[in-house]
Structure formats: C-alpha cells, structure tokens
Design a protein around this motif. Structure first.
Motif, mmCIF file in Angstrom:
data_model
loop_
_atom_site.group_PDB
_atom_site.id
_atom_site.type_symbol
_atom_site.label_atom_id
_atom_site.label_comp_id
_atom_site.label_asym_id
_atom_site.label_seq_id
_atom_site.Cartn_x
_atom_site.Cartn_y
_atom_site.Cartn_z
ATOM 1 N N SER A 27 -1.502 -10.838 27.245
ATOM 2 C CA SER A 27 -1.107 -11.444 25.979
ATOM 3 C C SER A 27 -0.013 -12.482 26.201
ATOM 4 O O SER A 27 0.842 -12.337 27.084
ATOM 5 C CB SER A 27 -0.603 -10.364 25.016
ATOM 6 O OG SER A 27 -0.064 -10.947 23.845
ATOM 7 N N SER A 28 -0.022 -13.515 25.385
ATOM 8 C CA SER A 28 1.015 -14.544 25.475
ATOM 9 C C SER A 28 2.337 -14.083 24.880
ATOM 10 O O SER A 28 3.356 -14.767 25.017
ATOM 11 C CB SER A 28 0.548 -15.816 24.756
ATOM 12 O OG SER A 28 0.254 -15.550 23.392
ATOM 13 N N TYR A 29 2.309 -12.912 24.234
ATOM 14 C CA TYR A 29 3.531 -12.355 23.638
ATOM 15 C C TYR A 29 4.058 -11.216 24.509
ATOM 16 O O TYR A 29 3.293 -10.570 25.232
ATOM 17 C CB TYR A 29 3.248 -11.822 22.231
ATOM 18 C CG TYR A 29 2.692 -12.842 21.290
ATOM 19 C CD1 TYR A 29 3.497 -13.869 20.792
ATOM 20 C CD2 TYR A 29 1.354 -12.805 20.899
ATOM 21 C CE1 TYR A 29 2.976 -14.820 19.930
ATOM 22 C CE2 TYR A 29 0.831 -13.742 20.038
ATOM 23 C CZ TYR A 29 1.642 -14.764 19.559
ATOM 24 O OH TYR A 29 1.135 -15.699 18.705
ATOM 25 N N PHE A 67 -1.945 -8.588 20.630
ATOM 26 C CA PHE A 67 -0.728 -8.026 21.201
ATOM 27 C C PHE A 67 -1.055 -6.882 22.161
ATOM 28 O O PHE A 67 -1.959 -6.087 21.899
ATOM 29 C CB PHE A 67 0.188 -7.494 20.094
ATOM 30 C CG PHE A 67 0.755 -8.562 19.201
ATOM 31 C CD1 PHE A 67 1.950 -9.202 19.516
ATOM 32 C CD2 PHE A 67 0.084 -8.944 18.039
ATOM 33 C CE1 PHE A 67 2.472 -10.188 18.686
ATOM 34 C CE2 PHE A 67 0.595 -9.930 17.215
ATOM 35 C CZ PHE A 67 1.798 -10.552 17.536
ATOM 36 N N LYS A 90 13.580 -7.819 25.690
ATOM 37 C CA LYS A 90 13.432 -9.161 25.115
ATOM 38 C C LYS A 90 13.962 -9.181 23.694
ATOM 39 O O LYS A 90 14.643 -10.106 23.275
ATOM 40 C CB LYS A 90 11.958 -9.571 25.142
ATOM 41 C CG LYS A 90 11.705 -11.017 24.763
ATOM 42 C CD LYS A 90 12.146 -11.964 25.857
ATOM 43 C CE LYS A 90 11.726 -13.398 25.579
ATOM 44 N NZ LYS A 90 12.193 -14.312 26.643
ATOM 45 N N VAL A 111 7.185 -11.774 15.448
ATOM 46 C CA VAL A 111 7.032 -12.017 16.876
ATOM 47 C C VAL A 111 6.417 -13.383 17.127
ATOM 48 O O VAL A 111 6.842 -14.123 18.029
ATOM 49 C CB VAL A 111 6.184 -10.899 17.525
ATOM 50 C CG1 VAL A 111 5.867 -11.243 18.978
ATOM 51 C CG2 VAL A 111 6.911 -9.569 17.460
ATOM 52 N N GLN A 112 5.438 -13.751 16.323
ATOM 53 C CA GLN A 112 4.795 -15.050 16.509
ATOM 54 C C GLN A 112 5.779 -16.197 16.250
ATOM 55 O O GLN A 112 5.738 -17.224 16.931
ATOM 56 C CB GLN A 112 3.573 -15.168 15.594
ATOM 57 C CG GLN A 112 2.413 -14.295 16.057
ATOM 58 C CD GLN A 112 1.331 -14.139 15.008
ATOM 59 O OE1 GLN A 112 1.515 -14.465 13.838
ATOM 60 N NE2 GLN A 112 0.178 -13.623 15.422
ATOM 61 N N LYS A 147 9.115 -15.967 16.643
ATOM 62 C CA LYS A 147 10.195 -15.924 17.630
ATOM 63 C C LYS A 147 9.727 -16.255 19.042
ATOM 64 O O LYS A 147 10.472 -16.826 19.836
ATOM 65 C CB LYS A 147 10.845 -14.535 17.627
ATOM 66 C CG LYS A 147 11.687 -14.232 16.399
ATOM 67 C CD LYS A 147 12.971 -15.068 16.391
ATOM 68 C CE LYS A 147 13.829 -14.720 15.181
ATOM 69 N NZ LYS A 147 15.079 -15.532 15.166
ATOM 70 N N PHE A 148 8.483 -15.871 19.375
ATOM 71 C CA PHE A 148 8.038 -15.969 20.766
ATOM 72 C C PHE A 148 6.712 -16.703 20.907
ATOM 73 O O PHE A 148 5.973 -16.445 21.813
ATOM 74 C CB PHE A 148 7.930 -14.550 21.372
ATOM 75 C CG PHE A 148 9.210 -13.762 21.271
ATOM 76 C CD1 PHE A 148 10.294 -14.070 22.068
ATOM 77 C CD2 PHE A 148 9.333 -12.742 20.331
ATOM 78 C CE1 PHE A 148 11.481 -13.366 21.956
ATOM 79 C CE2 PHE A 148 10.515 -12.024 20.212
ATOM 80 C CZ PHE A 148 11.589 -12.343 21.033
#
Length: 321
Positions: A29-31, A59, A126, A317-318, A320-321
C-alpha cells in the motif's frame, strides 16, 4: 468484501510467548500500515469492520489479540502486563511483518498503548489515531491512590486491584458480563440512564438482569464469538493491565508528555466512560492534533459506527500521507 477467518490467526513469538494476529489489504500500500490495538474487554475481532473495510480501500491493516486476550498468550504474573511489555508486543508485531513506519490505531485501553508508542518507539510511529481515549499527562500520584481518593474504594479500577476477586465475579457468567458491557448507549434507544461509568461495577454486575438489557452493539453471531473466547480465557489477563497502573506510573517518572507526530482523535458522542469532553486540552501534549466526532456512538465506537469510523480514518490518512 475482504473476508477474514477469525478462527485462524497468524502467529509470532516474543520472549517465549505466542501472539495471534490477523492482517488484510495490500502489503505494498502507498499508505503506512495501520496497526490496531483493542481495549477491555475486547479482542482483535473488535476491529473486524476496519480490517475488512479499509483493506478494500487499499490500506494494509493488522490487529492482534493483545497479551491476556483471545488466542494470544496469557502469562500468569501480574507484572507481565505492564506498559513496557504491552508496547514491546506491538513493536515485535511490526518487526515480524517488517514494518518500519506505522500508524498505530487504538481504542479504550488500546488507546493508552498507542499514545505510548510515539514516546517509546518514535522512529517506528508515523502517527497515532485514537478512538475515545484521550492523551493524559502523568498523574500527580499513584493512580490507584488517586482513583480511591476521587471515586472511592468501590470504583472499578480500584476494585480491580484485588487479585482474584474481580475475575471471579466476571468469569462466573461470561455471557452476563459481556452483555452488560456490550449494551448500546441509552440515548440510542430511550431507555434508562447508563450506569457503566458508575463506581460500583461489582454491585451492578451482581444484580444485573440480562432480560432487561438494552440491545447490544453487535450481532448475535459476533457476540457469540466474544463469549466463546472469554469463556475459554476468562478476564484475568485484561484485568491485570489495570493492576499495573502504579507500576507504569513509577516507570514513566522521567517521561516527557509530548507527542509530536500528527494525530487524529476520534470522539464518540455518547460514550459514558470516555466522553468527548475528556479530550479537552489535549493539544497541550499533542500539538499536531485533528479531531472528528462520531455522532450517535457509545463506547464501542468501531463496532457501533464502523462506516463512520472507517471514513474518518481513511479520509484523514489520505490527506496526511
């Protein structure tokens, strides 16, 4: 929809103890990975809607039965459940999976753990997302003495210090105990006031009649899963977390009350134990803090309002990151 077999966990070992965990979603995942911590009296299963729903949104999600619960180890010694051990379990889970940057998500007692992770494992953490449980500064005196002074000797956190007594009552009728804890908040159905935040849990449980209970926050099938697990393990493991309040207090004498990572506080409108007002003033200790209110939810937020919780987590989350 992602399907998880909650009867068949993955496992890892730490210090000779075996821990059960479940994961869902893409490992690439990119997160950052979301690692979920449950509270009392719950299980990794309490995050089922998050693991399944957020995995579908891309996620990578992980949750384990914490020590003393479910299919994880239940060591006998009380001191085996101090905050140092509980946080080290989380770090060991991350090491098992090769995770180096994690968003720790907690609820209830799990919230106390995730607020400690950036203080004890800052390079691993994180960010933090916490449901219901605010960050609170270190108490001015031993918590057991403080609670007894403020709320009396019958306050449940004080009563829990009496080894053998609390678990005997809670274990005597597991279905009755869990029915009491898992009721919907009274504001949701118009019945009598909620007493779960009251001081005399032992007296309330002794007289509690399940036939008069409010509707539960989960399906019958989900509730039966809880009952099976706690009938097998009992409540001693979870209660032992409370018996380390004073030990944890002494161990954090030199700890600085400051969480610098970006954090999200998810508040539940109808929680009688951890109301939204309990988070007032948190920015002093968590300056990079966002908040979201889940309306109509009592204490079991991620199970009562799973779609709202998933939306709050994913959206934040999307961004922020």
């Amino acid at each position: 929809m992602t399907q998880i077999d909650w009867d068949k966990p993955k496992t890892f070992k730490r210090d000779g103890l075996t821990f059960a965990y479940w994961e869902a979603g893409p490992k690439d995942s990119s997160y950052p990975t979301l690692v979920f911590s449950h509270g009392f009296p719950e299980l990794a299963f309490s995050w089922r809607f998050q693991l399944e729903g957020l995995a579908e949104r891309g996620f990578h999600c992980v949750a384990m039965d914490q020590r003393g619960y479910g299919q994880s180890a239940c060591p006998e010694a009380i001191e085996a459940y101090d905050m140092e051990a509980l946080c080290a379990d989380q770090a060991a889970l991350c090491a098992e999976l090769g995770l180096t940057e994690v968003i720790f998500v907690g609820h209830d007692w799990g919230g106390l753990i995730v607020w400690q992770m950036p203080l004890r494992y800052p390079e691993l953490t994180k960010s933090v997302i916490c449901l219901n449980t605010p960050y609170t500064k270190r108490a001015p005196m031993e918590p057991s003495k403080l609670y007894a002074k403020r709320f009396g000797e019958d306050f449940y956190m004080v009563w829990f210090q009496k080894e053998g007594e609390a678990e005997a009552l809670l274990d005597d009728d597991v279905r009755k105990t869990l029915t009491y804890f898992a009721q919907k908040p009274p504001e949701a159905d118009g019945n009598s006031p909620d007493t779960r935040a009251g001081s005399s849990l032992k007296d309330t449980l002794k007289t509690f009649d399940t036939s008069t209970a409010r509707p539960l926050v989960m399906s019958d099938e989900a509730f039966d899963f809880y009952v099976r697990e706690f009938e097998r393990t009992g409540f001693r493991g979870g209660i032992n977390w409370y018996r380390n309040f004073d030990r944890n207090w002494h161990e954090t004498a030199n700890q600085v009350d400051l969480v610098e990572q970006p954090c999200l506080m998810v508040l539940a409108e109808l929680d009688p134990v951890l109301p939204p007002a309990a988070a007032d003033g948190m920015e002093k200790f968590v300056p990079n803090l966002d908040r979201v209110l889940i309306k109509g939810s009592g204490h079991w937020t991620q199970q009562e309002k799973p779609d709202d919780v998933n939306e709050a987590i994913a959206d934040w989350v999307q961004k922020k990151f």
